[in-house]
Design a protein around this motif. Structure first.
Motif, PDB file in Angstrom:
ATOM      1  N   CYS A  36     -17.131  30.918 -18.258  1.00 38.86           N
ATOM      2  CA  CYS A  36     -17.709  29.500 -18.051  1.00 38.86           C
ATOM      3  C   CYS A  36     -17.614  28.720 -19.129  1.00 38.86           C
ATOM      4  O   CYS A  36     -16.788  27.760 -19.348  1.00 38.86           O
ATOM      5  CB  CYS A  36     -19.153  29.495 -17.655  1.00 38.86           C
ATOM      6  SG  CYS A  36     -19.585  30.814 -16.630  1.00 38.86           S
ATOM      7  N   SER A  37     -17.880  29.210 -20.352  1.00 38.30           N
ATOM      8  CA  SER A  37     -18.090  28.564 -21.866  1.00 38.30           C
ATOM      9  C   SER A  37     -18.154  29.396 -22.765  1.00 38.30           C
ATOM     10  O   SER A  37     -19.569  30.017 -23.127  1.00 38.30           O
ATOM     11  CB  SER A  37     -19.137  27.611 -21.624  1.00 38.30           C
ATOM     12  OG  SER A  37     -19.115  26.633 -22.729  1.00 38.30           O
ATOM     13  N   PRO A  38     -17.102  30.064 -23.251  1.00 43.91           N
ATOM     14  CA  PRO A  38     -17.184  30.999 -24.421  1.00 43.91           C
ATOM     15  C   PRO A  38     -17.528  30.513 -25.582  1.00 43.91           C
ATOM     16  O   PRO A  38     -17.488  29.235 -25.801  1.00 43.91           O
ATOM     17  CB  PRO A  38     -15.685  31.787 -24.212  1.00 43.91           C
ATOM     18  CG  PRO A  38     -15.022  30.285 -23.926  1.00 43.91           C
ATOM     19  CD  PRO A  38     -15.824  29.641 -22.850  1.00 43.91           C
ATOM     20  N   THR A 152     -21.306  34.193 -23.237  1.00 46.11           N
ATOM     21  CA  THR A 152     -21.091  32.901 -22.595  1.00 46.11           C
ATOM     22  C   THR A 152     -22.077  31.780 -22.448  1.00 46.11           C
ATOM     23  O   THR A 152     -23.186  32.127 -22.533  1.00 46.11           O
ATOM     24  CB  THR A 152     -20.188  33.058 -21.092  1.00 46.11           C
ATOM     25  OG1 THR A 152     -21.444  33.785 -20.480  1.00 46.11           O
ATOM     26  CG2 THR A 152     -19.015  33.877 -21.302  1.00 46.11           C
ATOM     27  N   ASP A 153     -21.943  30.544 -22.258  1.00 51.41           N
ATOM     28  CA  ASP A 153     -22.948  29.568 -21.917  1.00 51.41           C
ATOM     29  C   ASP A 153     -23.984  29.806 -23.028  1.00 51.41           C
ATOM     30  O   ASP A 153     -25.240  29.769 -22.533  1.00 51.41           O
ATOM     31  CB  ASP A 153     -23.282  29.499 -20.678  1.00 51.41           C
ATOM     32  CG  ASP A 153     -22.323  29.516 -19.548  1.00 51.41           C
ATOM     33  OD1 ASP A 153     -21.579  28.744 -19.899  1.00 51.41           O
ATOM     34  OD2 ASP A 153     -22.208  30.282 -18.532  1.00 51.41           O
ATOM     35  N   VAL A 154     -23.818  29.477 -24.330  1.00 49.31           N
ATOM     36  CA  VAL A 154     -24.609  29.539 -25.359  1.00 49.31           C
ATOM     37  C   VAL A 154     -25.319  28.387 -25.774  1.00 49.31           C
ATOM     38  O   VAL A 154     -24.483  27.423 -25.894  1.00 49.31           O
ATOM     39  CB  VAL A 154     -24.362  30.644 -26.530  1.00 49.31           C
ATOM     40  CG1 VAL A 154     -25.474  30.654 -27.682  1.00 49.31           C
ATOM     41  CG2 VAL A 154     -24.046  32.047 -26.135  1.00 49.31           C
ATOM     42  N   LYS A 279     -19.803  22.473 -32.561  1.00 51.64           N
ATOM     43  CA  LYS A 279     -18.611  21.649 -32.013  1.00 51.64           C
ATOM     44  C   LYS A 279     -17.285  22.355 -31.822  1.00 51.64           C
ATOM     45  O   LYS A 279     -16.823  22.486 -30.771  1.00 51.64           O
ATOM     46  CB  LYS A 279     -18.567  20.214 -32.632  1.00 51.64           C
ATOM     47  CG  LYS A 279     -17.626  19.334 -31.546  1.00 51.64           C
ATOM     48  CD  LYS A 279     -17.725  17.889 -32.163  1.00 51.64           C
ATOM     49  CE  LYS A 279     -16.761  17.119 -31.555  1.00 51.64           C
ATOM     50  NZ  LYS A 279     -16.852  16.635 -30.092  1.00 51.64           N
ATOM     51  N   LEU A 280     -16.926  22.918 -33.141  1.00 51.93           N
ATOM     52  CA  LEU A 280     -15.838  23.560 -33.158  1.00 51.93           C
ATOM     53  C   LEU A 280     -15.817  24.855 -32.264  1.00 51.93           C
ATOM     54  O   LEU A 280     -14.422  25.385 -31.705  1.00 51.93           O
ATOM     55  CB  LEU A 280     -15.445  23.989 -34.492  1.00 51.93           C
ATOM     56  CG  LEU A 280     -14.741  22.840 -35.447  1.00 51.93           C
ATOM     57  CD1 LEU A 280     -14.737  23.231 -36.885  1.00 51.93           C
ATOM     58  CD2 LEU A 280     -13.304  22.208 -35.061  1.00 51.93           C
ATOM     59  N   SER A 281     -16.734  25.471 -32.227  1.00 54.05           N
ATOM     60  CA  SER A 281     -16.784  26.684 -31.581  1.00 54.05           C
ATOM     61  C   SER A 281     -17.356  26.587 -29.997  1.00 54.05           C
ATOM     62  O   SER A 281     -17.396  27.717 -29.281  1.00 54.05           O
ATOM     63  CB  SER A 281     -17.558  27.781 -32.330  1.00 54.05           C
ATOM     64  OG  SER A 281     -18.931  27.054 -32.433  1.00 54.05           O
ATOM     65  N   GLY A 282     -17.588  25.488 -29.577  1.00 58.52           N
ATOM     66  CA  GLY A 282     -18.018  25.088 -27.985  1.00 58.52           C
ATOM     67  C   GLY A 282     -19.356  25.452 -27.895  1.00 58.52           C
ATOM     68  O   GLY A 282     -19.449  25.894 -26.873  1.00 58.52           O
ATOM     69  N   LEU A 283     -20.311  25.529 -28.891  1.00 55.78           N
ATOM     70  CA  LEU A 283     -21.762  25.898 -28.629  1.00 55.78           C
ATOM     71  C   LEU A 283     -22.421  24.618 -28.317  1.00 55.78           C
ATOM     72  O   LEU A 283     -22.281  23.577 -29.100  1.00 55.78           O
ATOM     73  CB  LEU A 283     -22.348  26.441 -29.912  1.00 55.78           C
ATOM     74  CG  LEU A 283     -21.954  27.914 -30.427  1.00 55.78           C
ATOM     75  CD1 LEU A 283     -22.290  28.284 -31.419  1.00 55.78           C
ATOM     76  CD2 LEU A 283     -22.822  28.861 -29.099  1.00 55.78           C
ATOM     77  N   ARG A 284     -23.312  24.711 -27.353  1.00 57.79           N
ATOM     78  CA  ARG A 284     -24.080  23.370 -27.145  1.00 57.79           C
ATOM     79  C   ARG A 284     -25.102  23.157 -27.959  1.00 57.79           C
ATOM     80  O   ARG A 284     -26.026  24.318 -28.250  1.00 57.79           O
ATOM     81  CB  ARG A 284     -24.686  23.434 -25.585  1.00 57.79           C
ATOM     82  CG  ARG A 284     -25.033  22.170 -24.841  1.00 57.79           C
ATOM     83  CD  ARG A 284     -25.365  22.712 -23.508  1.00 57.79           C
ATOM     84  NE  ARG A 284     -26.021  21.285 -22.757  1.00 57.79           N
ATOM     85  CZ  ARG A 284     -26.860  21.293 -22.398  1.00 57.79           C
ATOM     86  NH1 ARG A 284     -27.678  22.154 -21.747  1.00 57.79           N
ATOM     87  NH2 ARG A 284     -27.364  20.174 -21.776  1.00 57.79           N
ATOM     88  N   ALA A 285     -25.204  22.257 -28.819  1.00 58.56           N
ATOM     89  CA  ALA A 285     -25.862  22.245 -30.092  1.00 58.56           C
ATOM     90  C   ALA A 285     -26.968  21.134 -30.098  1.00 58.56           C
ATOM     91  O   ALA A 285     -26.691  20.030 -30.000  1.00 58.56           O
ATOM     92  CB  ALA A 285     -25.295  22.385 -31.253  1.00 58.56           C
ATOM     93  N   ALA A 286     -28.234  21.413 -30.654  1.00 53.39           N
ATOM     94  CA  ALA A 286     -29.224  20.397 -30.946  1.00 53.39           C
ATOM     95  C   ALA A 286     -29.884  20.590 -32.250  1.00 53.39           C
ATOM     96  O   ALA A 286     -29.848  21.753 -32.668  1.00 53.39           O
ATOM     97  CB  ALA A 286     -30.140  20.306 -29.776  1.00 53.39           C
ATOM     98  N   VAL A 287     -30.431  19.740 -32.801  1.00 52.74           N
ATOM     99  CA  VAL A 287     -31.257  19.600 -33.973  1.00 52.74           C
ATOM    100  C   VAL A 287     -32.691  19.241 -33.699  1.00 52.74           C
ATOM    101  O   VAL A 287     -32.622  18.014 -33.458  1.00 52.74           O
ATOM    102  CB  VAL A 287     -30.550  18.996 -35.173  1.00 52.74           C
ATOM    103  CG1 VAL A 287     -31.348  19.213 -36.571  1.00 52.74           C
ATOM    104  CG2 VAL A 287     -29.291  19.712 -35.603  1.00 52.74           C
ATOM    105  N   VAL A 288     -33.615  19.961 -33.901  1.00 49.22           N
ATOM    106  CA  VAL A 288     -35.186  19.439 -33.613  1.00 49.22           C
ATOM    107  C   VAL A 288     -35.862  19.727 -34.958  1.00 49.22           C
ATOM    108  O   VAL A 288     -36.185  21.049 -35.309  1.00 49.22           O
ATOM    109  CB  VAL A 288     -35.731  20.182 -32.609  1.00 49.22           C
ATOM    110  CG1 VAL A 288     -37.163  19.695 -32.439  1.00 49.22           C
ATOM    111  CG2 VAL A 288     -34.696  19.986 -31.325  1.00 49.22           C
TER     112      VAL A 288
END
Lengths: 334, 334
Positions: A36-38, A152-154, A279-288
């Motif tokens: 799905c999303s590696p 995947t999908d991390v 972003k470069l590694s395809g990780l869905r990311a947030a900062v809280v």
């Protein structure tokens, strides 16, 4: 498994980002549609390594079965303080009813004191120290770890502390965009002595989902706004209480007012490289990040230990609630 | 006690350095002739603080008697790893015959996990984490601590690890000059969004004394050379084993060869801001790093734990020997 091989030599442009975009349309990636999303590495040289030593984690492909240890990871939470990341894993274990009352959560990186790492079920909790270089070392090795483990999908979330601008202390800020000390949404990476500019976009839908979660929790104020990422805590953030200070209170206020005009809600020291590398590694990311003080009103962190401690729990509570909700939805979907 | 008050507003020049030079000739400093060499802060705003909270040390002027705790400090050793800085204090206690076999050396910063600090007699040992921002926070608070404690004639030495260029692994490098990723001897500090360039000079006589000490010890190879200080461990040091790499082996070798031509002997991540801040505060400073590998031959730290551990002891042994010699000479002089 995705490995976006890049052979473009760096010539001052962000060749990785450009290559990333090109490869997204290429056969290489289409052949990888099964996953799905590696978690993507962008390094053709890794193939030549017999073993990959993740030195600052005291882990490696030759010494540890990374797929067995980490293959089920879906959420990674990172934060500066090792104590806080241990407390987070204890908290999330209880939230997910996965706690083992007999067990101490062992530090997976016990062989080193550079970073601490804990895991419960699909959640990994990792400390990163303070500042861009420290979190960047951790992220290089974390991205390789997740890649080697075939995750995947991390989703990855930084839970941190920050100084607020015009916000009540204790307010939680979910970062819309990470900006530098001139309020530009960019991260400058020096490669072979040349500066490469990288994008600091974060996942907007994830940010909105986190805000929604906080509304449902209704325990503390949460806002979405820009986060300024600086290289220094004192002079770099216009503090008046460092060992050195060559500017006036008015200079400080003028600078922070300009930051506020650029929709900066808070200031910390890791978000830009975190956004760029995820972003470069395809990780869905947030900062809280929670704000520990209002920088328009002061510089010193002089609130009581108890008050600061309770503020620091807020990003943990919010992210814990988000992870719980996601896992529940996933279980219902099955 | 020296406090070089600066009211010059920053306009892109290094006003602190310029003001420092001017004040060296002024009455303010001449009146301070009674103190040999104080630890200088350059911040007029500190006077307005009722208490000064050294947040990342979990210490403060309102909660701790800093002159009583630290007034006798003459040597400060700093290094990235908290474990290594604890092991150093145990080593130096034995070397100076000041060890207490019954005592654990307590962590003076036990109230926080950001840094660790240990003390025995006139020697203070402090960890600083990895990278420029992390050591800069520590140094701001250390300089204020030494200032508040009225310390004089303090020598500060960073004992660290590094990647060597064309040196046998295990070689110790005493830094002549700290240079950036373009081999220039400067540190860029961003203040109020503007870049200020600072000098990275270290104390040349101290470097020579350390080299002489190593000759007398005759236990391992020690050289004097330039040290390149980077913002990143992987792409920033031309490594081929990070999560991202957009350059070839030849690009890497070309870059490291240029570094070698610029007399760079080793690469680490803290020396430039260390040199700049110590110079501004009047601390006699040196950087002593062991090389863990030869970067011309590889990137991964794959030597055994025992070998790496024995290399890491070398800067401790050298600096321990130097401190012992200095204290002996001082005692003989009395």
């Amino acid at each position: 498994m995705c490995r976006l091989v890049t052979s473009v030599r760096d010539r001052g442009n962000d060749s990785l980002a450009a290559t990333n975009q090109r490869k997204m349309d290429s056969k290489d990636v289409k052949q990888d549609a099964s996953c799905c999303s590696p978690v993507c590495v962008h390094n053709p040289h890794l193939d030549a390594l017999k073993d990959d030593v993740l030195y600052h984690f005291s882990l490696g492909t030759g010494t540890h079965d990374l797929p067995a240890m980490f293959g089920d990871v879906k959420f990674v939470c990172v934060g500066g303080s090792p104590w806080r990341m241990k407390s987070f894993i204890e908290y999330i274990a209880a939230e997910l009813s996965m706690e083992d009352p007999k067990a101490e959560y062992p530090n997976i990186c016990a062989g080193t004191d550079r970073y601490a790492m804990y895991k419960v079920g699909p959640v990994l909790s990792v400390s990163h120290g303070m500042g861009i270089p420290s979190i960047a070392i951790m992220l290089h090795e974390l991205i390789k770890l997740l890649h080697h483990a075939h995750c995947t999908d991390v989703t990855i979330i930084r839970i941190g502390t920050s100084g607020g601008i015009g916000l009540e202390p204790g307010t939680v800020v979910v970062t819309k965009q990470s900006v530098d000390a001139t309020f530009q949404p960019k991260f400058e990476q020096v490669i072979l002595g040349k500066t490469v500019v990288r994008n600091t976009d974060l996942d907007q839908s994830l940010a909105e989902e986190l805000l929604q979660c906080s509304k449902e929790l209704s325990q503390f104020e949460t806002v979405i706004g820009n986060t300024m990422c600086t290289m220094d805590f004192y002079e770099g953030q216009a503090r008046l209480d460092g060992a050195f200070c060559s500017y006036t209170e008015k200079d400080k206020q003028d600078y922070l007012s300009k930051a506020k005009e650029a929709r900066v809600c808070n200031i910390e020291m890791e978000s830009s490289v975190f956004a760029a590398m995820c972003k470069l590694s395809g990780l869905r990311a947030a900062v809280v990040c929670v704000t520990l003080l209002d920088r328009l009103k002061g510089d010193q962190l002089s609130s009581s230990h108890e008050v600061l401690h309770s503020y620091q729990q807020r990003p943990q509570i919010l992210v814990g609630s988000y992870i719980k909700k996601q896992l529940k939805a996933k279980a219902a979907h099955k």
